[in-house]
Design a protein around this motif. Sequence first.
Motif, short mmCIF file in Angstrom:
data_model
loop_
_atom_site.label_atom_id
_atom_site.label_comp_id
_atom_site.label_asym_id
_atom_site.label_seq_id
_atom_site.Cartn_x
_atom_site.Cartn_y
_atom_site.Cartn_z
N GLU A 1 40.81 39.76 24.52
CA GLU A 1 40.98 38.86 25.92
C GLU A 1 41.78 39.31 26.74
O GLU A 1 41.34 39.47 28.05
CB GLU A 1 41.21 37.37 25.49
CG GLU A 1 40.14 36.75 24.58
CD GLU A 1 40.47 35.15 24.07
OE1 GLU A 1 41.77 34.99 24.14
OE2 GLU A 1 39.67 34.50 23.69
N ALA A 2 42.86 39.90 26.21
CA ALA A 2 43.88 40.36 27.31
C ALA A 2 43.45 41.77 27.92
O ALA A 2 43.74 41.96 29.04
CB ALA A 2 45.20 40.59 26.62
N VAL A 3 42.79 42.46 27.05
CA VAL A 3 42.12 44.05 27.45
C VAL A 3 41.05 43.68 28.52
O VAL A 3 41.04 44.18 29.70
CB VAL A 3 41.69 44.79 26.45
CG1 VAL A 3 41.00 46.16 26.80
CG2 VAL A 3 42.94 45.12 25.61
N LEU A 4 39.96 42.79 28.17
CA LEU A 4 39.06 42.28 29.24
C LEU A 4 39.52 41.69 30.30
O LEU A 4 38.69 41.84 31.55
CB LEU A 4 37.86 41.73 28.17
CG LEU A 4 37.33 42.58 27.36
CD1 LEU A 4 36.22 41.60 26.54
CD2 LEU A 4 36.65 43.59 27.55
N ALA A 5 40.67 41.09 30.38
CA ALA A 5 41.12 40.30 31.60
C ALA A 5 41.70 41.55 32.50
O ALA A 5 42.14 40.99 33.60
CB ALA A 5 42.06 39.34 31.13
N ILE A 6 41.89 42.84 32.20
CA ILE A 6 42.68 43.55 32.93
C ILE A 6 41.48 43.94 34.13
O ILE A 6 40.44 44.28 34.04
CB ILE A 6 43.05 44.99 32.24
CG1 ILE A 6 44.17 44.46 31.33
CG2 ILE A 6 43.61 46.08 33.34
CD1 ILE A 6 44.71 45.46 30.39
N ASP A 7 42.15 44.04 35.49
CA ASP A 7 41.20 44.40 36.43
C ASP A 7 40.83 45.77 36.39
O ASP A 7 41.91 46.79 36.19
CB ASP A 7 41.55 43.86 37.95
CG ASP A 7 41.64 42.46 38.06
OD1 ASP A 7 40.82 41.59 37.45
OD2 ASP A 7 42.60 42.04 38.64
#
Length: 141
Positions: free
Chosen positions: A117-123
């Motif tokens: 989730e943290a990786v996919l949240a990176i713009d």
Amino acid sequence: RPGSAWSERDDARRRNQQRLSTGSNASAASVEKVLEACEETARAVASPNAEGRRIQRLFDDVCGVRKGTKALDALALRLRADETLLRARATRCGPKVYDGASVLHAAAFHGQLHVIEAVLAIDESPLDPWTLDTAGPRFML
């Protein structure tokens, strides 16, 4: 250098660019992504000391960080600050992660949903759920 891995990679990239420009191969874009991943792996293997330790620490953190901790926040900050870490592939990271795994694959392999989730949240992240690893399609997310 003729016959070297670098010249073979360059030849493959040149052939793929020709396919992209002529539109003769629908999978040419996928081939380009694989070539980019191979280039990152080759760079890591070419300078094994500092780069290898840096990538080893990354995958250790991805596989072991706990949800809701400062370590997870620090990992997300590191990934945002350095896109090369997002593109990194596991190389000789030991039994925790198979060679060729991306950050997303390593996190999924270890059940680290909060890291995914943290990786996919990176713009502007170069990774998405369709990211391929270099071990083949059987390890797709």
